[in-house]
Design a protein around this motif. Structure first.
Motif, PDB file in Angstrom:
ATOM      1  N   LEU A 174       0.841  -1.267   0.064  1.00  0.00           N
ATOM      2  CA  LEU A 174      -0.113  -0.165   0.045  1.00  0.00           C
ATOM      3  C   LEU A 174       0.730   1.262   0.019  1.00  0.00           C
ATOM      4  CD1 LEU A 174      -2.657  -1.017   2.603  1.00  0.00           C
ATOM      5  CD2 LEU A 174      -3.150  -1.086   0.234  1.00  0.00           C
ATOM      6  N   THR A 175       0.370   2.233  -0.488  1.00  0.00           N
ATOM      7  CA  THR A 175       0.823   3.724  -0.505  1.00  0.00           C
ATOM      8  C   THR A 175       0.732   4.327   0.879  1.00  0.00           C
ATOM      9  OG1 THR A 175       0.419   3.918  -2.967  1.00  0.00           O
ATOM     10  CG2 THR A 175       0.991   5.897  -1.615  1.00  0.00           C
ATOM     11  N   ALA A 176      -0.272   4.049   1.609  1.00  0.00           N
ATOM     12  CA  ALA A 176      -0.540   4.524   3.033  1.00  0.00           C
ATOM     13  C   ALA A 176      -1.613   3.670   3.520  1.00  0.00           C
ATOM     14  CB  ALA A 176      -1.009   5.961   2.849  1.00  0.00           C
ATOM     15  N   VAL A 177      -1.709   3.935   5.065  1.00  0.00           N
ATOM     16  CA  VAL A 177      -2.730   3.155   5.729  1.00  0.00           C
ATOM     17  C   VAL A 177      -3.323   3.977   6.768  1.00  0.00           C
ATOM     18  CG1 VAL A 177      -0.945   2.075   7.217  1.00  0.00           C
ATOM     19  CG2 VAL A 177      -3.094   0.820   6.453  1.00  0.00           C
ATOM     20  N   ALA A 178      -4.692   3.814   7.342  1.00  0.00           N
ATOM     21  CA  ALA A 178      -4.875   4.519   8.535  1.00  0.00           C
ATOM     22  C   ALA A 178      -5.948   3.520   9.149  1.00  0.00           C
ATOM     23  CB  ALA A 178      -5.910   5.839   7.946  1.00  0.00           C
ATOM     24  N   PRO A 179      -5.360   2.539  10.211  1.00  0.00           N
ATOM     25  CA  PRO A 179      -6.060   1.823  10.925  1.00  0.00           C
ATOM     26  C   PRO A 179      -6.724   2.575  12.188  1.00  0.00           C
ATOM     27  CG  PRO A 179      -3.767   1.564  11.464  1.00  0.00           C
ATOM     28  CD  PRO A 179      -3.799   2.539  10.345  1.00  0.00           C
ATOM     29  N   ARG A 180      -7.898   2.032  12.735  1.00  0.00           N
ATOM     30  CA  ARG A 180      -8.379   2.936  13.794  1.00  0.00           C
ATOM     31  C   ARG A 180      -8.832   1.767  14.883  1.00  0.00           C
ATOM     32  NH1 ARG A 180     -11.359   7.579  14.681  1.00  0.00           N
ATOM     33  NH2 ARG A 180     -13.000   7.533  16.200  1.00  0.00           N
ATOM     34  N   GLY A 181      -8.398   1.968  15.968  1.00  0.00           N
ATOM     35  CA  GLY A 181      -8.491   1.126  17.167  1.00  0.00           C
ATOM     36  C   GLY A 181      -8.104  -0.395  16.944  1.00  0.00           C
ATOM     37  N   VAL A 182      -6.897  -0.395  16.567  1.00  0.00           N
ATOM     38  CA  VAL A 182      -6.175  -1.529  15.919  1.00  0.00           C
ATOM     39  C   VAL A 182      -5.525  -2.317  17.260  1.00  0.00           C
ATOM     40  CG1 VAL A 182      -4.244  -0.544  14.876  1.00  0.00           C
ATOM     41  CG2 VAL A 182      -5.147  -2.912  14.230  1.00  0.00           C
ATOM     42  N   GLN A 183      -5.285  -3.249  17.126  1.00  0.00           N
ATOM     43  CA  GLN A 183      -4.393  -4.207  18.218  1.00  0.00           C
ATOM     44  C   GLN A 183      -3.080  -4.327  17.791  1.00  0.00           C
ATOM     45  OE1 GLN A 183      -7.575  -5.529  17.273  1.00  0.00           O
ATOM     46  NE2 GLN A 183      -8.444  -4.587  18.641  1.00  0.00           N
ATOM     47  N   SER A 184      -1.946  -4.065  18.614  1.00  0.00           N
ATOM     48  CA  SER A 184      -0.662  -4.200  18.096  1.00  0.00           C
ATOM     49  C   SER A 184      -0.146  -5.779  17.924  1.00  0.00           C
ATOM     50  CB  SER A 184       0.370  -3.492  18.928  1.00  0.00           C
ATOM     51  OG  SER A 184       0.212  -3.966  20.366  1.00  0.00           O
ATOM     52  N   THR A 185      -0.395  -6.452  19.059  1.00  0.00           N
ATOM     53  CA  THR A 185      -0.174  -7.954  19.055  1.00  0.00           C
ATOM     54  C   THR A 185      -1.237  -8.786  19.534  1.00  0.00           C
ATOM     55  OG1 THR A 185       1.399  -9.263  20.454  1.00  0.00           O
ATOM     56  CG2 THR A 185       0.740  -7.324  21.462  1.00  0.00           C
ATOM     57  N   MET A 186      -1.205 -10.155  19.320  1.00  0.00           N
ATOM     58  CA  MET A 186      -2.027 -10.928  19.799  1.00  0.00           C
ATOM     59  C   MET A 186      -1.285 -11.669  21.090  1.00  0.00           C
ATOM     60  SD  MET A 186      -4.837 -10.955  18.026  1.00  0.00           S
ATOM     61  CE  MET A 186      -4.717  -9.218  17.664  1.00  0.00           C
ATOM     62  N   ASP A 187      -0.282 -11.293  21.670  1.00  0.00           N
ATOM     63  CA  ASP A 187       0.423 -11.803  22.858  1.00  0.00           C
ATOM     64  C   ASP A 187      -0.489 -11.153  24.091  1.00  0.00           C
ATOM     65  OD1 ASP A 187       2.062 -12.407  25.007  1.00  0.00           O
ATOM     66  OD2 ASP A 187       3.703 -11.483  24.399  1.00  0.00           O
ATOM     67  N   LYS A 188      -1.369 -12.210  24.599  1.00  0.00           N
ATOM     68  CA  LYS A 188      -2.450 -11.596  25.635  1.00  0.00           C
ATOM     69  C   LYS A 188      -1.579 -11.438  26.899  1.00  0.00           C
ATOM     70  CE  LYS A 188      -5.327 -11.603  22.856  1.00  0.00           C
ATOM     71  NZ  LYS A 188      -6.348 -12.751  22.602  1.00  0.00           N
ATOM     72  N   GLU A 189      -0.548 -11.971  27.137  1.00  0.00           N
ATOM     73  CA  GLU A 189       0.390 -11.346  28.288  1.00  0.00           C
ATOM     74  C   GLU A 189       0.919 -10.104  28.244  1.00  0.00           C
ATOM     75  OE1 GLU A 189       1.120 -13.177  31.042  1.00  0.00           O
ATOM     76  OE2 GLU A 189      -0.193 -14.607  30.345  1.00  0.00           O
ATOM     77  N   TRP A 190       1.131  -9.580  27.152  1.00  0.00           N
ATOM     78  CA  TRP A 190       1.404  -8.053  26.651  1.00  0.00           C
ATOM     79  C   TRP A 190       0.000  -7.180  27.149  1.00  0.00           C
ATOM     80  CZ3 TRP A 190      -0.302  -3.786  24.219  1.00  0.00           C
ATOM     81  CH2 TRP A 190       0.783  -2.886  23.968  1.00  0.00           C
ATOM     82  N   TRP A 191      -1.078  -7.706  26.689  1.00  0.00           N
ATOM     83  CA  TRP A 191      -2.267  -6.974  26.813  1.00  0.00           C
ATOM     84  C   TRP A 191      -2.615  -6.848  28.540  1.00  0.00           C
ATOM     85  CZ3 TRP A 191      -6.975  -7.779  23.507  1.00  0.00           C
ATOM     86  CH2 TRP A 191      -6.517  -8.116  22.060  1.00  0.00           C
ATOM     87  N   VAL A 192      -2.352  -8.005  29.097  1.00  0.00           N
ATOM     88  CA  VAL A 192      -2.461  -7.687  30.760  1.00  0.00           C
ATOM     89  C   VAL A 192      -1.419  -6.693  31.205  1.00  0.00           C
ATOM     90  CG1 VAL A 192      -2.115  -9.104  32.835  1.00  0.00           C
ATOM     91  CG2 VAL A 192      -3.548 -10.118  30.826  1.00  0.00           C
ATOM     92  N   GLU A 193      -0.441  -6.828  30.888  1.00  0.00           N
ATOM     93  CA  GLU A 193       0.670  -5.786  31.536  1.00  0.00           C
ATOM     94  C   GLU A 193       0.400  -4.394  30.995  1.00  0.00           C
ATOM     95  OE1 GLU A 193       4.406  -7.482  30.500  1.00  0.00           O
ATOM     96  OE2 GLU A 193       4.376  -9.255  31.635  1.00  0.00           O
ATOM     97  N   ASN A 194       0.033  -4.154  30.005  1.00  0.00           N
ATOM     98  CA  ASN A 194       0.053  -2.720  29.155  1.00  0.00           C
ATOM     99  C   ASN A 194      -1.372  -2.155  28.946  1.00  0.00           C
ATOM    100  OD1 ASN A 194       3.203  -2.375  28.381  1.00  0.00           O
ATOM    101  ND2 ASN A 194       2.597  -4.647  28.014  1.00  0.00           N
TER     102      ASN A 194
END
Length: 305
Positions: A174-194
């Motif tokens: 793509l030339t450019a991208v604009a995601p909204r409300g997107v998750q960075s990772t599927m590592d749920k341990e990271w989710w719990v910590e951050n």
């Protein structure tokens, strides 16, 4: 990409996204779009492998912007677009497309990712016929759609130059991208910590001793694909880093699933790779009014290069 991940290992990684139908475009209600030029164009054999295409009234080849809807990979529709945004793009001399893809009840992930790759390549293959500048294609979308457009933008190109299929030989970049409300990772341990308010009780812990599970988490964690050749990025979220956790316990999971801390982590990784990035949330405005302004700017800038 082939769907080689066993179903039993796929469910855990996307349960949290599917369990939340949070409308990350809450302030932009769906509105009636202009008349569609080509409706429900098939790019595959499944009934969900379709898209709509709006042609801008311009002479010669024009850029294209693609919208991919959210819905936790289990719901949503390419028919539900933000008509005001479609109109802005068309008036700006940019074609618009809205892509549908298979949901998890049709085929387990990464089927949706395979679908949007194929859809983009299919559209690029129509460039001469439909007047598309295949070197100026951008995308936007929210939640699951944001994950899909980010995957296209940041993943290595899926073009197969040796393929006998002319569609498969087309680029997926793509030339450019604009995601909204997107998750960075599927590592749920990271989710719990951050992620504020997110708890271990919200998900079933995966068996990380299984290589297939680790591979899946890495492949569909969009932050792992970021590199220096990635396109300019505009991300937006609906809350500030210090916004209090919702008092309504039923709202916490969906709120946390789209938390701005994901965007902060993505921004840091993009900046480390010298990729142009803009992060918008209520207390942090950018040089661009919104995703439309950002995408129009970069699609036009690409024509000047």
């Amino acid at each position: 990409m082939t769907n080689s991940y066993p179903t039993r290992w796929l469910h855990f990684a996307f349960l949290i996204i599917a369990s939340s139908s949070l409308n990350v475009h809450a302030k932009n209600k769906y509105s009636i779009p202009p008349p569609i030029t080509y409706e429900n164009v098939s790019y595959g054999n499944h009934s969900n492998q379709i898209f709509d295409f709006w042609k801008s009234d311009v002479e010669g080849a024009a850029p294209l912007v693609i919208y991919i809807h959210g819905g936790g990979f289990t719901s949503g529709s390419h028919d539900k677009v933000y008509g005001d945004k479609v109109q802005q793009f068309l008036k700006g001399g940019v074609h618009h497309a809205s892509i549908e893809y298979r949901f998890r009840q049709h085929a387990e992930l990464p089927a949706a990712h395979e679908d949007v790759i194929r859809a983009l390549q299919f559209i690029r293959n129509k460039a001469d016929e439909w007047g598309i500048d295949k070197d100026r294609i951008a995308a936007y979308g929210g939640s699951a759609g944001g994950q899909l457009v980010s995957y296209l933008a940041w993943h290595d190109d899926f073009a197969d130059a040796q393929s006998d299929d002319p569609i498969a030989r087309e680029s997926s970049r793509l030339t450019a991208v604009a995601p909204r409300g997107v998750q960075s990772t599927m590592d749920k341990e990271w989710w719990v910590e951050n992620i504020p308010g997110y708890k271990k009780s919200f998900y079933k812990a995966p068996d990380l001793s299984k290589p297939v599970v680790r591979d899946l988490i890495k492949e569909l964690s969009i932050i792992t694909h970021i590199s220096a050749d990635d396109p300019p990025t505009f991300m937006s979220y609906g809350m500030n880093p210090d916004t209090p956790i919702p008092r309504n316990k039923k709202s916490v999971k969906g709120w946390a699933t789209h938390h701005v801390n994901f965007g902060i982590a993505l921004k840091e990784q993009l900046k480390r790779n010298s990729v142009e990035v803009h992060l918008m949330y209520p207390k942090n405005q950018t040089n661009f009014k919104d995703d439309v302004a950002f995408l129009l700017h970069h699609l036009k800038a690409a024509s000047d290069e």
